[in-house]
Design a protein around this motif. Structure first.
Motif, mmCIF file in Angstrom:
data_model
loop_
_atom_site.group_PDB
_atom_site.id
_atom_site.type_symbol
_atom_site.label_atom_id
_atom_site.label_comp_id
_atom_site.label_asym_id
_atom_site.label_seq_id
_atom_site.Cartn_x
_atom_site.Cartn_y
_atom_site.Cartn_z
ATOM 1 N N GLU A 128 1.918 4.119 1.680
ATOM 2 C CA GLU A 128 1.971 4.403 3.191
ATOM 3 C C GLU A 128 3.255 5.405 3.642
ATOM 4 O O GLU A 128 4.375 4.874 3.235
ATOM 5 N N GLY A 129 2.795 6.347 4.084
ATOM 6 C CA GLY A 129 3.906 7.367 4.581
ATOM 7 C C GLY A 129 4.072 8.530 3.793
ATOM 8 O O GLY A 129 2.827 8.855 3.156
ATOM 9 N N ASN B 117 -4.341 10.759 4.083
ATOM 10 C CA ASN B 117 -4.561 11.205 5.523
ATOM 11 C C ASN B 117 -3.676 12.100 5.974
ATOM 12 O O ASN B 117 -2.541 11.943 6.025
ATOM 13 N N ILE C 5 0.750 12.283 3.624
ATOM 14 C CA ILE C 5 0.942 11.288 4.453
ATOM 15 C C ILE C 5 -0.264 10.268 3.882
ATOM 16 O O ILE C 5 -1.395 10.708 4.014
ATOM 17 N N TRP C 6 0.294 8.986 3.435
ATOM 18 C CA TRP C 6 -0.675 8.063 3.027
ATOM 19 C C TRP C 6 -0.838 6.976 3.960
ATOM 20 O O TRP C 6 0.035 6.647 4.877
ATOM 21 N N GLU C 7 -2.283 6.549 4.516
ATOM 22 C CA GLU C 7 -2.481 5.474 5.203
ATOM 23 C C GLU C 7 -3.167 4.283 4.511
ATOM 24 O O GLU C 7 -4.232 4.726 3.706
ATOM 25 N N LYS C 8 -2.699 3.453 4.343
ATOM 26 C CA LYS C 8 -3.407 2.084 3.565
ATOM 27 C C LYS C 8 -3.920 2.622 2.370
ATOM 28 O O LYS C 8 -5.135 2.116 1.829
ATOM 29 N N LYS D 25 -4.498 5.697 1.157
ATOM 30 C CA LYS D 25 -5.386 6.638 1.014
ATOM 31 C C LYS D 25 -4.599 8.095 1.621
ATOM 32 O O LYS D 25 -3.927 7.642 2.612
ATOM 33 N N GLU E 235 -8.668 13.164 4.631
ATOM 34 C CA GLU E 235 -9.117 11.942 5.101
ATOM 35 C C GLU E 235 -9.803 11.112 3.865
ATOM 36 O O GLU E 235 -10.674 11.646 3.617
ATOM 37 N N ASN E 236 -9.425 10.151 3.668
ATOM 38 C CA ASN E 236 -9.818 9.274 2.407
ATOM 39 C C ASN E 236 -10.185 10.050 1.231
ATOM 40 O O ASN E 236 -11.275 10.061 0.786
ATOM 41 N N ASN F 70 0.740 -1.231 -0.081
ATOM 42 C CA ASN F 70 -0.011 0.095 -0.045
ATOM 43 C C ASN F 70 0.895 1.237 0.135
ATOM 44 O O ASN F 70 1.982 0.966 0.633
#
Length: 185
Positions: free
Chosen positions: A67-68, A90, A83-86, A88, A109-110, A65
């Motif tokens: 991420e970061g 965020n 910053i990306w999380e999973k 997406k 967020e998303n 994914n």
């Protein structure tokens, strides 16, 4: 005295290429970069196909994914950076958009802007506003092109609704009133 510490890693990180992957939104891409356990892991680049409006993502990957820290580049030369999380976006985001001719900094967020956001348009206009799911809510400050008119308004449902002020710096007049769906009452 010098102390040496040796770390043992279960899965080794290599570099290489993986074709035919999908991002968190289901769009196909090819990957070049660090690989661990046969998935993108570490620094790399996702390259999207010609028919996509996305060119590439460059940044960090964790277990396949985004991420970061990373940047998603679009064909129209706009970008999303943050910053990306999973897979997406965020957190704090910097974003440019050719469609709306703006540069935007705010919380995301998303793929939705949430929280205080500052939009700087190519023609010099500035909007400092709170967004909830990409829609203007609450108090917002809008500086017109030329910086001679400043609005301080309340927003509801993405429109000026409620108490508002407009200051014309050229003639030094202050207007006060109520907005209903972008119209002074």
């Amino acid at each position: 005295m010098v102390l040496f510490i040796t770390l043992s890693i279960n899965a080794q990180t290599n570099t290489g290429k993986i074709n035919g992957l999908k991002d968190a939104d289901g769009y196909k891409y090819d990957y070049i970069g660090e690989i661990k356990d046969n998935v993108p892991h570490g620094i790399g680049v996702a390259i999207y196909p010609e028919e996509s409006n996305v060119l590439k993502y460059a940044g960090n990957f964790v277990q396949g994914n985004f991420e970061g820290k990373g940047v998603l580049l679009f064909k129209d030369k706009s970008f999303w950076s943050g910053i990306w999380e999973k897979g997406k976006l965020n957190g704090q985001v910097a974003e440019s958009s050719k469609q709306y001719e703006l540069f935007k900094v705010g919380a995301n967020e998303n793929h939705k802007q949430n929280g205080r956001t500052i939009c700087i348009f190519n023609d010099g206009r500035v909007l400092d506003v709170n967004l909830k799911n990409d829609k203007k809510v609450g108090r917002g400050i809008y500086i017109h092109k030329g910086w001679d008119i400043v609005n301080d308004n309340l927003y509801e449902n993405d429109l000026k609704n409620g108490q508002g002020f407009q200051c014309n710096l050229n003639n030094k007049q202050l207007y006060e009133g109520i907005w209903k769906d972008e119209v002074w009452l």
